[in-house]
Scaffold this active site. Structure first.
Site, PDB file in Angstrom:
ATOM      1  N   PRO A  23       0.656  -0.707   0.211  1.00 53.62           N
ATOM      2  CA  PRO A  23      -0.241   0.219  -0.041  1.00 53.62           C
ATOM      3  C   PRO A  23       0.596   1.349   0.248  1.00 53.62           C
ATOM      4  CG  PRO A  23      -0.973  -1.538   1.617  1.00 53.62           C
ATOM      5  CD  PRO A  23       0.409  -2.148   1.608  1.00 53.62           C
ATOM      6  N   CYS A  25       0.574   5.490  -0.142  1.00 58.50           N
ATOM      7  CA  CYS A  25      -0.637   6.475  -0.168  1.00 58.50           C
ATOM      8  C   CYS A  25      -0.053   7.572  -1.219  1.00 58.50           C
ATOM      9  CB  CYS A  25      -0.188   7.361   1.100  1.00 58.50           C
ATOM     10  SG  CYS A  25      -0.469   6.434   3.075  1.00 58.50           S
ATOM     11  N   ALA A  57      -4.000   2.437   2.492  1.00 58.82           N
ATOM     12  CA  ALA A  57      -4.762   3.451   3.374  1.00 58.82           C
ATOM     13  C   ALA A  57      -5.099   3.743   3.862  1.00 58.82           C
ATOM     14  CB  ALA A  57      -2.937   3.247   4.472  1.00 58.82           C
ATOM     15  N   TYR A 182       0.408   4.555  13.416  1.00 61.46           N
ATOM     16  CA  TYR A 182      -1.564   4.487  13.810  1.00 61.46           C
ATOM     17  C   TYR A 182      -1.999   3.792  15.111  1.00 61.46           C
ATOM     18  CZ  TYR A 182       0.130   6.603   9.440  1.00 61.46           C
ATOM     19  OH  TYR A 182       1.053   7.397   8.279  1.00 61.46           O
ATOM     20  N   ARG A 230      -0.683  -5.760   8.726  1.00 57.42           N
ATOM     21  CA  ARG A 230       0.846  -5.232   8.887  1.00 57.42           C
ATOM     22  C   ARG A 230       0.685  -4.693  10.001  1.00 57.42           C
ATOM     23  NH1 ARG A 230       2.888  -0.940   4.089  1.00 57.42           N
ATOM     24  NH2 ARG A 230       5.337  -1.963   4.023  1.00 57.42           N
ATOM     25  N   ARG A 326       8.478   1.869  -2.816  1.00 61.29           N
ATOM     26  CA  ARG A 326       8.743   2.506  -4.000  1.00 61.29           C
ATOM     27  C   ARG A 326       9.438   2.364  -5.084  1.00 61.29           C
ATOM     28  NH1 ARG A 326      12.441   5.413   1.341  1.00 61.29           N
ATOM     29  NH2 ARG A 326      11.667   3.325   1.866  1.00 61.29           N
TER      30      ARG A 326
END
Length: 366
Positions: A23, A25, A57, A182, A230, A326
């Site tokens: 994932p 963002c 996310a 988070y 995760r 990336r």
């Protein structure tokens, strides 16, 4: 057969290879609704040669978004937009697609990463944030509201409802986000969780709310579709989570019935000394989880850039799958190029097969 390109079973899914697009963002949604950017971003990654693609996310409630430009899955418009994107992709790709469901906790109400370095959102775009304890992420950030029992029940309900929307939209998989500082990660870490009730203090207590969410999501998500999670292997500070706690959390998640364990790190402590440019810097955490729960499917992630590097991680038994992020943004055909590098036949869309490696002239030896 290349270990990286050996099929992998993940719960009810059988993936063609061990490459996962993690994932990422995009900070490009409007009121939580994915936009044309998401269509092209996900569309090209769905033909990247990876065995699995996971959508960024996605907030389970408005207060749970990282930024005001994050995707969400709490209303009909968001569900419909995701359903349309998936329906379009299914006309040209059968790559399994999942979505990561999360709540940003005290790190919510920020700007996109390229605005003010992703710092707190301006007053006209901000909202109330929630956390296990009323401790700001940074001294100049907003102070979160401590979640009470009613708030925890609300968050659990939001995860369950988002799972229902993900199922109706057509996702093959859900990944629970319990990493990167988070909300669920905040509960797990003694750095951010200073509670003195049943949800703070001991490792068992700090795991209590994340495991409540995990169990509710497991109960809500159909067993005919895959479910993963995760979580952090480290906070990168001495006073953070330790590896024994991480292993205990991994075991509990596996025992609940999660189909894979995706091991990341960091995000709970601003300025923590994370060696984020070191290739494979998080692999030791995946290895530790795999050793503790050898029967689990474990995903390693973090600066895994080269096919040979990914192959070696799988071959060593440190993890079962490799997530790239990336590297996939830099090279959306990373999976196809990895196949060539490892001597595996490319499986490309028919529209692109005339550009496959096999049809290019053999380079001269000089």
């Amino acid at each position: 057969m290349s270990p990286l390109f050996t099929p992998q079973t993940v719960g009810p899914l059988t993936l063609g290879n061990r490459i996962v697009i993690a994932p990422m963002c995009q900070y490009s949604a409007i009121e939580g609704v994915p936009q044309p950017w998401h269509s092209q971003h996900l569309g090209k990654l769905a033909i990247s040669g990876a065995g699995l693609l996971i959508v960024e996310a996605t907030g389970v409630e408005a207060a749970g978004r990282i930024s005001w430009a994050d995707t969400g899955l709490w209303n009909d418009a968001q569900e419909s937009a995701f359903a349309d994107i998936l329906a379009d992709i299914r006309t040209y790709s059968d790559t399994p697609i999942g979505i990561q469901l999360g709540h940003a906790g005290r790190k919510a109400a920020t700007s996109p990463s390229w605005i003010n370095r992703g710092g707190p959102a301006p007053a006209d775009k901000a909202w109330e944030t929630f956390a296990p304890s009323p401790i700001p992420f940074k001294p100049d950030w907003h102070q979160p509201t401590q979640l009470d029992e009613a708030g925890m029940d609300r968050v659990i309900s939001a995860f369950v409802q988002a799972a229902g929307r993900a199922e109706r939209a057509g996702f093959d998989l859900v990944e629970l986000h319990a990493a990167h500082g988070y909300l669920l990660s905040e509960f797990l870490s003694p750095v951010s969780n200073r509670r003195t009730d049943d949800y703070g203090g001991s490792a068992e207590n700090r795991m209590r709310f994340p495991l409540r969410v995990a169990q509710a999501l497991r109960d809500a998500w159909p067993r005919t579709r895959a479910l993963g999670v995760r979580f952090n292997g480290s906070d990168w500070v001495e006073e953070g989570v330790d590896i024994e706690e991480v292993q205990a959390f991994a075991r509990a998640l596996h025992d609940i019935g999660y189909d894979y364990l995706h091991v990341s790190s960091g995000g709970n402590v601003a300025g923590a000394p994370i060696p984020g440019t070191e290739p494979g810097y998080q692999v030791p955490f995946a290895r530790a989880v795999k050793q503790a729960v050898p029967e689990a499917v474990v995903i390693a992630v973090g600066m895994i850039l080269e096919p040979a590097q990914a192959e070696a991680i799988i071959a060593a038994g440190d993890a079962d799958m490799i997530a790239i992020a990336r590297a996939a943004l830099d090279d959306p055909n990373w999976g196809h190029h990895a196949a060539v590098a490892l001597g595996v036949p490319q499986i490309m869309p028919v529209q692109y097969q005339r550009a496959g490696h096999a049809v290019w002239p053999t380079p001269r030896a000089d």
